[in-house]
Enzyme design. Structure first.
Site, PDB file in Angstrom:
ATOM      1  N   TYR A  28      -1.417  -1.352   5.399  1.00  0.00           N
ATOM      2  CA  TYR A  28      -2.433  -0.526   5.933  1.00  0.00           C
ATOM      3  C   TYR A  28      -2.074   1.029   6.024  1.00  0.00           C
ATOM      4  O   TYR A  28      -2.993   1.709   5.716  1.00  0.00           O
ATOM      5  CB  TYR A  28      -3.092  -1.005   7.171  1.00  0.00           C
ATOM      6  CG  TYR A  28      -3.894  -0.260   8.077  1.00  0.00           C
ATOM      7  CD1 TYR A  28      -5.265   0.053   7.403  1.00  0.00           C
ATOM      8  CD2 TYR A  28      -3.591   0.513   9.051  1.00  0.00           C
ATOM      9  CE1 TYR A  28      -6.297   0.949   8.037  1.00  0.00           C
ATOM     10  CE2 TYR A  28      -4.507   1.419   9.738  1.00  0.00           C
ATOM     11  CZ  TYR A  28      -5.734   1.580   9.282  1.00  0.00           C
ATOM     12  OH  TYR A  28      -6.900   2.675   9.840  1.00  0.00           O
ATOM     13  N   PRO A  81      -4.397  12.741  13.485  1.00  0.00           N
ATOM     14  CA  PRO A  81      -4.986  11.621  13.881  1.00  0.00           C
ATOM     15  C   PRO A  81      -4.748  10.498  13.134  1.00  0.00           C
ATOM     16  O   PRO A  81      -5.249  10.543  12.010  1.00  0.00           O
ATOM     17  CB  PRO A  81      -6.379  12.125  14.169  1.00  0.00           C
ATOM     18  CG  PRO A  81      -6.666  13.135  13.016  1.00  0.00           C
ATOM     19  CD  PRO A  81      -5.301  13.743  13.052  1.00  0.00           C
ATOM     20  N   SER A 110      -7.023   9.856  17.360  1.00  0.00           N
ATOM     21  CA  SER A 110      -8.294   9.590  16.114  1.00  0.00           C
ATOM     22  C   SER A 110      -9.146   8.800  17.086  1.00  0.00           C
ATOM     23  O   SER A 110      -9.210   8.120  18.101  1.00  0.00           O
ATOM     24  CB  SER A 110      -7.729   8.133  15.315  1.00  0.00           C
ATOM     25  OG  SER A 110      -8.775   7.551  14.824  1.00  0.00           O
ATOM     26  N   TYR A 132     -15.487  11.120  14.105  1.00  0.00           N
ATOM     27  CA  TYR A 132     -16.552  10.634  13.205  1.00  0.00           C
ATOM     28  C   TYR A 132     -17.904  10.708  13.911  1.00  0.00           C
ATOM     29  O   TYR A 132     -17.918   9.783  14.571  1.00  0.00           O
ATOM     30  CB  TYR A 132     -16.384   9.540  12.289  1.00  0.00           C
ATOM     31  CG  TYR A 132     -15.004   9.497  11.687  1.00  0.00           C
ATOM     32  CD1 TYR A 132     -14.844  10.157  10.535  1.00  0.00           C
ATOM     33  CD2 TYR A 132     -14.043   8.587  12.026  1.00  0.00           C
ATOM     34  CE1 TYR A 132     -13.862  10.201   9.694  1.00  0.00           C
ATOM     35  CE2 TYR A 132     -12.901   8.575  11.210  1.00  0.00           C
ATOM     36  CZ  TYR A 132     -12.506   9.281   9.969  1.00  0.00           C
ATOM     37  OH  TYR A 132     -11.315   9.399   9.316  1.00  0.00           O
ATOM     38  N   THR A 158     -13.926  15.175  11.211  1.00  0.00           N
ATOM     39  CA  THR A 158     -13.385  14.767   9.770  1.00  0.00           C
ATOM     40  C   THR A 158     -14.492  14.762   8.793  1.00  0.00           C
ATOM     41  O   THR A 158     -15.289  13.999   9.021  1.00  0.00           O
ATOM     42  CB  THR A 158     -12.417  13.462  10.138  1.00  0.00           C
ATOM     43  OG1 THR A 158     -11.440  13.715  10.742  1.00  0.00           O
ATOM     44  CG2 THR A 158     -12.139  13.046   8.677  1.00  0.00           C
ATOM     45  N   ARG A 167      -9.545   1.854  -1.363  1.00  0.00           N
ATOM     46  CA  ARG A 167      -8.151   1.578  -0.868  1.00  0.00           C
ATOM     47  C   ARG A 167      -7.840   0.113  -1.137  1.00  0.00           C
ATOM     48  O   ARG A 167      -8.463  -0.686  -0.717  1.00  0.00           O
ATOM     49  CB  ARG A 167      -7.735   1.990   0.309  1.00  0.00           C
ATOM     50  CG  ARG A 167      -8.086   3.337   0.462  1.00  0.00           C
ATOM     51  CD  ARG A 167      -8.100   3.607   2.137  1.00  0.00           C
ATOM     52  NE  ARG A 167      -8.568   4.937   2.532  1.00  0.00           N
ATOM     53  CZ  ARG A 167      -9.087   5.458   3.691  1.00  0.00           C
ATOM     54  NH1 ARG A 167      -8.895   4.640   4.621  1.00  0.00           N
ATOM     55  NH2 ARG A 167      -9.647   6.465   3.857  1.00  0.00           N
ATOM     56  N   LYS A 223     -11.704  18.769   9.450  1.00  0.00           N
ATOM     57  CA  LYS A 223     -10.656  18.447   8.741  1.00  0.00           C
ATOM     58  C   LYS A 223     -11.054  17.830   7.453  1.00  0.00           C
ATOM     59  O   LYS A 223     -11.914  16.989   7.699  1.00  0.00           O
ATOM     60  CB  LYS A 223      -9.954  17.256   9.906  1.00  0.00           C
ATOM     61  CG  LYS A 223      -8.802  16.555   9.093  1.00  0.00           C
ATOM     62  CD  LYS A 223      -7.983  15.857  10.363  1.00  0.00           C
ATOM     63  CE  LYS A 223      -6.813  14.855   9.533  1.00  0.00           C
ATOM     64  NZ  LYS A 223      -7.351  13.684   8.770  1.00  0.00           N
ATOM     65  N   HIS A 247      -6.532  13.667   3.515  1.00  0.00           N
ATOM     66  CA  HIS A 247      -6.679  12.580   4.365  1.00  0.00           C
ATOM     67  C   HIS A 247      -5.278  11.485   3.840  1.00  0.00           C
ATOM     68  O   HIS A 247      -5.428  10.499   3.670  1.00  0.00           O
ATOM     69  CB  HIS A 247      -7.906  11.817   3.823  1.00  0.00           C
ATOM     70  CG  HIS A 247      -8.485  10.931   5.048  1.00  0.00           C
ATOM     71  ND1 HIS A 247      -9.375  11.424   6.053  1.00  0.00           N
ATOM     72  CD2 HIS A 247      -8.007   9.815   5.663  1.00  0.00           C
ATOM     73  CE1 HIS A 247      -9.692  10.461   7.025  1.00  0.00           C
ATOM     74  NE2 HIS A 247      -8.704   9.487   6.828  1.00  0.00           N
ATOM     75  N   ARG A 282       7.485  15.538   4.912  1.00  0.00           N
ATOM     76  CA  ARG A 282       8.520  14.634   5.232  1.00  0.00           C
ATOM     77  C   ARG A 282       9.624  15.224   5.676  1.00  0.00           C
ATOM     78  O   ARG A 282      10.809  14.677   6.022  1.00  0.00           O
ATOM     79  CB  ARG A 282       8.806  13.568   4.096  1.00  0.00           C
ATOM     80  CG  ARG A 282       7.684  12.858   3.956  1.00  0.00           C
ATOM     81  CD  ARG A 282       7.073  11.800   4.735  1.00  0.00           C
ATOM     82  NE  ARG A 282       5.792  11.062   4.227  1.00  0.00           N
ATOM     83  CZ  ARG A 282       4.700  11.285   4.616  1.00  0.00           C
ATOM     84  NH1 ARG A 282       4.422  12.402   5.112  1.00  0.00           N
ATOM     85  NH2 ARG A 282       3.646  10.691   4.135  1.00  0.00           N
TER      86      ARG A 282
END
Ligand code: FMN
Length: 355
Positions: A28, A81, A110, A132, A158, A167, A223, A247, A282
């Site tokens: 996920y 978030p 979030s 949202y 967002t 996905r 965002k 995202h 990263r």
């Protein structure tokens, strides 16, 4: 973490998280849209912008302190978030907010967080709420009021999820996979499915933004903006900030990375609002490239989840600390000592004559 050497890079935290999480939870968080073209682009884009080492500069005092929308921070790296953090650690967002504060950062929580805004507010740490809009404006207004009461100092709307990207992994089926906000909104006799339908989503449009601006009494950031025309119009509409973001490669597969999208966005807003960015960071040197292209702050999504999964608050703090230390090193090796001085002169340009 007891039997491992202390993490040296965020990839060490990733390996620790892989060992700690079940495959469906890991899937996920790692999931990307469709073929993962944008996600791959975000991973690889850094090497297309080589950095320019400068020597014989005293960089012993290189520091990462900065100011973002009135917050004095020790680092420009902020936890992004990311929904449902209770899936990876029992303290979820509480640990993330505390870990961020300990690292001199500020977490963005979030609206699909596992922990309630009241619990987050009780920590007394700085935080922003990502939102949202809900189907019913009065419910959204109530959520904003509660966020203000719980100490949220900005709202991050967002705007890149008018529909969910496709996905493969889907949601985790677990009682933990329900956001606190939804749990709190269940009325007597309602099932969770009923609440999903009743509260639903509401498209974020320009007129919806106006409504938010008239009600929020908080700075508003958008965002998920990549296009310079959208950025220009948002700045003209008076938003406090934008987050240039794909995202995490989970929405429009095939769009460019934040690093590529940043320069025209920064030009289009022309200093009228803050610009932040995220996606695929990263290493501290990745953040350096975004800051050099005009980002005031850099959000970090999955690496924070890896730290949280493997070691809670301490893991989150370590992830931000590692990236910040790498950023300081990369700045020093580019002859830079202040975040506010960074610009595209840190990018290597082939055949550039001496200035
Ligand atoms: C599992 C997951 C859940 C996310 N949930 C949200 C969310 O609730 N709201 C939001 O605005 N962005 C959400 N994002 C996007 C992140 O805020 C951020 O833009 C992205 O993760 C940055 O990329 P990175 O993970 O490569 O650092 C989520 C990302 C992931 C991976």
């Amino acid at each position: 973490m007891a039997d491992r050497p202390p993490p040296f890079s965020v990839q060490d935290w990733r390996r620790a998280a892989e060992a700690a999480l079940s495959p469906d939870v890991l899937a996920y968080f790692e999931d990307v849209a469709e073929d993962g073209v944008t996600a791959l682009r975000e991973r690889n884009v850094w090497s297309s912008v080589p950095l320019r080492p400068r020597v014989l500069v005293d960089t012993s005092e290189a520091e990462t302190t900065t100011e973002i929308l009135g917050h004095s921070l020790g680092t420009p790296l902020l936890p992004a978030p990311v929904a449902l953090q209770g899936l990876v650690h029992p303290e979820g967002e509480l640990a993330t907010v505390r870990g961020a504060t300990a690292a001199g950062s500020l977490a963005i929580v979030s609206s699909a967080s596992s922990m309630s805004m009241d619990e987050i507010g009780r920590l007394g740490c700085p935080w922003w709420l990502q939102l949202y809009p809900l189907a019913d404006r009065s419910l959204t207004a109530e959520v904003i009021g509660r966020a203000r009461a719980a100490g949220a100092s900005a709202l991050v709307l967002t705007v890149d999820v008018p529909v969910l990207g496709r996905r493969a992994a889907g949601l985790v089926s677990s009682p933990q996979a329900v956001p606190a906000l939804l749990r709190e909104m269940i009325q007597p006799g309602e099932t969770l499915a009923d609440v999903y339908v009743r509260t639903g989503g509401r498209p974020v449009t320009w007129s919806e933004l106006e409504w938010f601006q008239s009600r929020a009494e908080l700075p508003i950031l958008l965002k998920g903006v990549l296009d310079p025309t959208d950025a220009r119009d948002a700045a003209a509409a008076g938003v406090a900030g934008l987050v240039v973001s794909t995202h995490g490669g989970r929405q429009l597969d095939g769009c460019p990375s934040a690093l590529e999208a940043l320069p025209p966005v920064v030009d289009a807003v022309a200093g009228r609002c803050a610009v932040l960015a995220d996606g695929g960071v990263r290493r501290g040197s990745h953040a350096l490239r975004l800051l050099a292209r005009g980002a005031a702050g850099v959000l970090v999504g999955r690496p924070v989840i890896w730290g949280l999964a493997a070691d809670g608050e301490a893991g989150v703090r370590s992830v931000i600390d590692i990236l910040t230390a790498e950023l300081r090193t990369a700045m020093a090796l580019c002859g830079q000592t202040r975040i506010s001085d960074l610009d595209r002169s840190v990018e290597w340009r082939p055949n550039e004559p001496a200035s």
